[in-house]
Design a protein around this motif. Structure first.
Motif, PDB file in Angstrom:
ATOM      1  N   GLY A  54      41.776  45.605  39.968  1.00 18.13           N
ATOM      2  CA  GLY A  54      42.515  47.383  39.250  1.00 18.13           C
ATOM      3  C   GLY A  54      43.696  47.338  38.573  1.00 18.13           C
ATOM      4  N   PHE A  55      43.027  48.938  38.121  1.00 20.61           N
ATOM      5  CA  PHE A  55      43.889  49.824  37.045  1.00 20.61           C
ATOM      6  C   PHE A  55      44.782  50.786  37.455  1.00 20.61           C
ATOM      7  CE2 PHE A  55      45.554  52.238  33.583  1.00 20.61           C
ATOM      8  CZ  PHE A  55      46.347  51.900  33.454  1.00 20.61           C
TER       9      PHE A  55
ATOM     10  N   VAL B  70      44.367  43.300  33.046  1.00 20.03           N
ATOM     11  CA  VAL B  70      43.902  44.131  34.563  1.00 20.03           C
ATOM     12  C   VAL B  70      42.445  44.100  33.437  1.00 20.03           C
ATOM     13  CG1 VAL B  70      44.320  46.580  35.221  1.00 20.03           C
ATOM     14  CG2 VAL B  70      46.021  45.032  34.219  1.00 20.03           C
TER      15      VAL B  70
ATOM     16  N   GLU C 233      39.107  46.934  35.110  1.00 22.06           N
ATOM     17  CA  GLU C 233      39.102  47.895  35.807  1.00 22.06           C
ATOM     18  C   GLU C 233      37.529  48.028  36.166  1.00 22.06           C
ATOM     19  OE1 GLU C 233      38.418  50.446  37.907  1.00 22.06           O
ATOM     20  OE2 GLU C 233      40.703  50.165  37.774  1.00 22.06           O
TER      21      GLU C 233
ATOM     22  N   VAL D 104      39.971  55.781  34.887  1.00 23.71           N
ATOM     23  CA  VAL D 104      41.017  54.976  34.146  1.00 23.71           C
ATOM     24  C   VAL D 104      41.098  56.345  32.904  1.00 23.71           C
ATOM     25  CG1 VAL D 104      41.560  53.955  31.204  1.00 23.71           C
ATOM     26  CG2 VAL D 104      39.922  52.906  33.358  1.00 23.71           C
TER      27      VAL D 104
ATOM     28  N   LEU E 152      43.656  45.711  29.095  1.00 22.22           N
ATOM     29  CA  LEU E 152      42.312  46.007  29.980  1.00 22.22           C
ATOM     30  C   LEU E 152      41.125  45.988  29.727  1.00 22.22           C
ATOM     31  CD1 LEU E 152      42.304  48.146  31.835  1.00 22.22           C
ATOM     32  CD2 LEU E 152      42.774  50.237  30.942  1.00 22.22           C
TER      33      LEU E 152
ATOM     34  N   SER F 187      37.016  46.001  31.276  1.00 25.68           N
ATOM     35  CA  SER F 187      35.426  46.100  32.641  1.00 25.68           C
ATOM     36  C   SER F 187      35.058  44.487  32.877  1.00 25.68           C
ATOM     37  CB  SER F 187      34.178  46.440  31.528  1.00 25.68           C
ATOM     38  OG  SER F 187      33.661  45.890  30.201  1.00 25.68           O
TER      39      SER F 187
ATOM     40  N   SER G  27      41.786  49.403  45.000  1.00 21.92           N
ATOM     41  CA  SER G  27      41.015  49.195  44.141  1.00 21.92           C
ATOM     42  C   SER G  27      39.696  48.092  44.272  1.00 21.92           C
ATOM     43  CB  SER G  27      41.680  48.747  42.417  1.00 21.92           C
ATOM     44  OG  SER G  27      42.415  49.512  41.886  1.00 21.92           O
TER      45      SER G  27
ATOM     46  N   ARG H 213      34.600  43.136  42.572  1.00 22.62           N
ATOM     47  CA  ARG H 213      36.024  42.210  42.344  1.00 22.62           C
ATOM     48  C   ARG H 213      35.161  40.768  42.710  1.00 22.62           C
ATOM     49  NH1 ARG H 213      38.101  38.051  46.690  1.00 22.62           N
ATOM     50  NH2 ARG H 213      39.944  38.044  45.979  1.00 22.62           N
TER      51      ARG H 213
END
Length: 601
Positions: A79-80, A98, A100, A106, A124, A126, A150, A158
């Protein structure tokens, strides 16, 4: 101030693919940005506030205080958000990755805040791009952290990433040895091998007891006698012998966890003797409980009972006395089930408009008779080769290994997938679980038409990732449609493959299983390890002695799991003052061993 363009430059330099996704995405109305009491922007997606509405800047120190990483460590954060929680962590010296899932979040963050410094210190990515990164992480120095808002937005995403990550940490730090017990014969043999592949991929040491080496001997028992009671008694005795061999092997190698696959030769007595060794004993019942009822006898004996059906079956397992019962569906083994390049000759041999791979169950024999006017090829075993349907069996009932049938999945324009049934003539209206073939075809990138199942809609998006049929007329109509629309087949097959790789591999299944067992029984596993280490364990010695001098001497070694004489002598040589009685005794032992080195004493 135009934050977005400046932020995008930094992101493009570090993660160009992510930057392109962020730049292209549209921000929907359901994602809104408001101003917090401190004056900072905070996002809200639907009814989930992603950061504090009061002082989001304070999240940074609180989040970083949960762990203490440093240079050389890797921290993966799910989660960003708008990045507030990451700012202190990014200055820790550790590598910060991270994950996200939402490019739109974002983008909203990059439009609202100057994130150049943070984006320059973090990686960062995906979720779809995490696997190659995860493969290079040193899990001895790895941490996982959740940004809770998130997680609430994308919990399933997750869990599918965090599960294998946590299992790899266990494998690296705990170094569990896992023994997998396979069946003597049957379809679950491939499941056993795939479990072994996945556990090794996660980093565990695996001992595989492949009982298929006893298959011929087991079936030769039928040649000994034609009297059925004698045959059954001999097969039971042979299975009991194999079960005792499993116990003997487990006693020899001392595994930390024992995993038994459906049809493994383990009767209740053998299971109990395995449990006496101190390792959790786990069972994965990858069978239909309404067809095979032996689960009732073994369920109370296993520490963990995983199965491919839920609802009423889990209730029945609890009633039968299973200490733990959990749902764990089948999966694909991506080391085997994958797209492959075929030669022209292989395409000619294995290719077809319509193909089916599987055993000749009664419902399949009858159902496929309605497709004999179509270009249908059948592969598998246990077919009546003298019937019109049987004459379509290409391999003449010869067994086909997974490495060969993936070629069928890769080349057929349409792969048919009809779940087996002994009670219904075609599609089983009560069918719930999903067979392994569903995941395997999808992982190969093949297009399939599969009969409707209760769990299918929660596993795949029907129409987008999977196409189902309800009867022979529905199937014929969909065969004609999809043969005429190859572009639709290709899109659905690609989406189906992505879904399987994201959520439904054996790595996912084994990670979930090991995480559950470790969470519940890590202390039990450690106690069994301590017991096996025996008298060289310092804490164990201290707990068993009341000698004051020995206790005082050994206190300096407290926590040592394997105390060696060399460590003792090193400590004595660094000491000062007169020798204590324990020190004198250790010196005498060392001198005796040095004098007689290489001799039997």
């Amino acid at each position: 101030m135009d934050f977005f363009e400046n932020n995008l430059k930094v992101l493009s330099s570090r993660a160009p693919e992510m930057a392109r996704e962020v730049e292209a995405v549209e921000i929907p109305e359901r994602l809104s940005v408001s101003i917090s009491r401190s004056g900072s922007p905070v996002p809200r997606l639907d009814n989930i506030l992603i950061h504090s509405a009061y002082y989001p800047e304070k999240e940074s120190e609180k989040f970083a205080a949960k762990i203490s990483p440093g240079p050389g460590d890797t921290v993966v954060v799910f989660g960003f958000g708008f990045g507030y929680h990451l700012e202190s962590l990014a200055s820790s010296g550790a590598r910060i990755i991270v994950v996200e899932p939402s490019a739109m979040i974002v983008k909203a963050a990059m439009q609202s805040r100057d994130l150049r410094a943070l984006l320059g210190k973090t990686d960062l990515i995906s979720p779809e791009r995490f696997d190659p990164v995860a493969a290079k992480i040193d899990y001895q120095k790895a941490f996982w952290m959740d940004h809770e808002p998130s997680v609430r937005i994308d919990r399933a995403v997750r869990d599918n990433i965090a599960g294998p990550f946590m299992a790899r940490i266990i494998a690296k730090r705990k170094q569990y040895k896992i023994m997998v017990v396979g069946p003597v014969y049957g379809g679950t043999t491939t499941t056993a091998r795939s479990c072994v592949n996945a556990l090794k991929s996660l980093g565990f040491t695996v001992e595989f007891l492949d009982n298929t080496i006893h298959r011929q001997e087991y079936f030769r028992i039928s040649d000994v006698t034609g009297y059925k009671p004698h045959e059954n008694a001999l097969k039971k005795n042979y299975s009991d012998f194999l079960g005792e061999a499993v116990v003997a092997r487990a006693h020899h190698i001392q595994p930390d966890i024992i995993l038994s696959i459906a049809q493994a030769p383990l009767a209740p007595g053998a299971i109990d003797r395995l449990k006496a060794l101190g390792a959790p004993v786990v069972f994965w019942f990858v069978e239909d409980y309404t067809t095979l009822s032996y689960w009732k006898a073994v369920a109370p004996h296993y520490d963990y009972f995983f199965c491919i059906q839920k609802g009423g079956f889990l209730e029945k397992l609890a009633e039968a006395g299973a200490p733990y019962a959990g749902y764990l569906p089948q999966a694909a083994d991506t080391s085997i089930h994958r797209p492959v390049e075929l030669t022209g000759a292989e395409k000619e041999e294995y290719g077809s408009d319509i193909s089916f791979m599987g055993a000749g169950y009664p419902n399949r024999r009858r159902f496929f008779s309605g497709l004999l006017d179509m270009s249908l090829k059948i592969w598998g075993t246990e077919w009546d080769l003298l019937t019109p349907v049987g004459r379509r069996v290409v391999n003449q009932n010869q067994r086909i290994e997974p490495e060969e049938y993936v070629k069928i999945f890769n080349t057929a324009r349409i792969n048919l997938n009809l779940h087996s049934s002994l009670t219904h003539p075609g599609v089983d209206p009560l069918g719930d679980f999903i067979n392994p073939r569903t995941y395997e075809i999808a992982a190969c990138g093949g297009f399939q038409l599969v009969d409707r199942r209760d769990y299918m809609a929660e596993t795949f998006k029907i129409g987008d990732e999977m196409v189902t049929f309800s009867d022979i007329d529905d199937l014929r109509e969909k065969i004609s449609f999809y043969l005429a629309h190859p572009e639709k087949r290709e899109r659905i097959a690609a989406d189906s493959r992505r879904r399987v790789l994201r959520e439904h591999t054996f790595v996912h299944r084994m990670a979930r299983m090991i995480n559950i067992v470790s969470d519940n029984d890590h202390e039990k596993i450690e106690r069994a390890r301590e017991k096996r280490r025996g008298i060289n364990n310092v804490d164990s010695i201290l707990s068993r002695t009341d000698n004051p001098g020995l206790i005082e001497f050994l206190e300096k070694f407290k926590g040592e799991r394997q105390l060696s004489l060399s460590k003792v002598m090193e400590a004595i040589s660094e000491g000062e003052g007169d020798l204590t009685r324990p020190e004198s005794l250790f010196i005498i032992i060392d001198q005796i061993l040095s004098t007689h080195q290489g001799e039997e004493i």
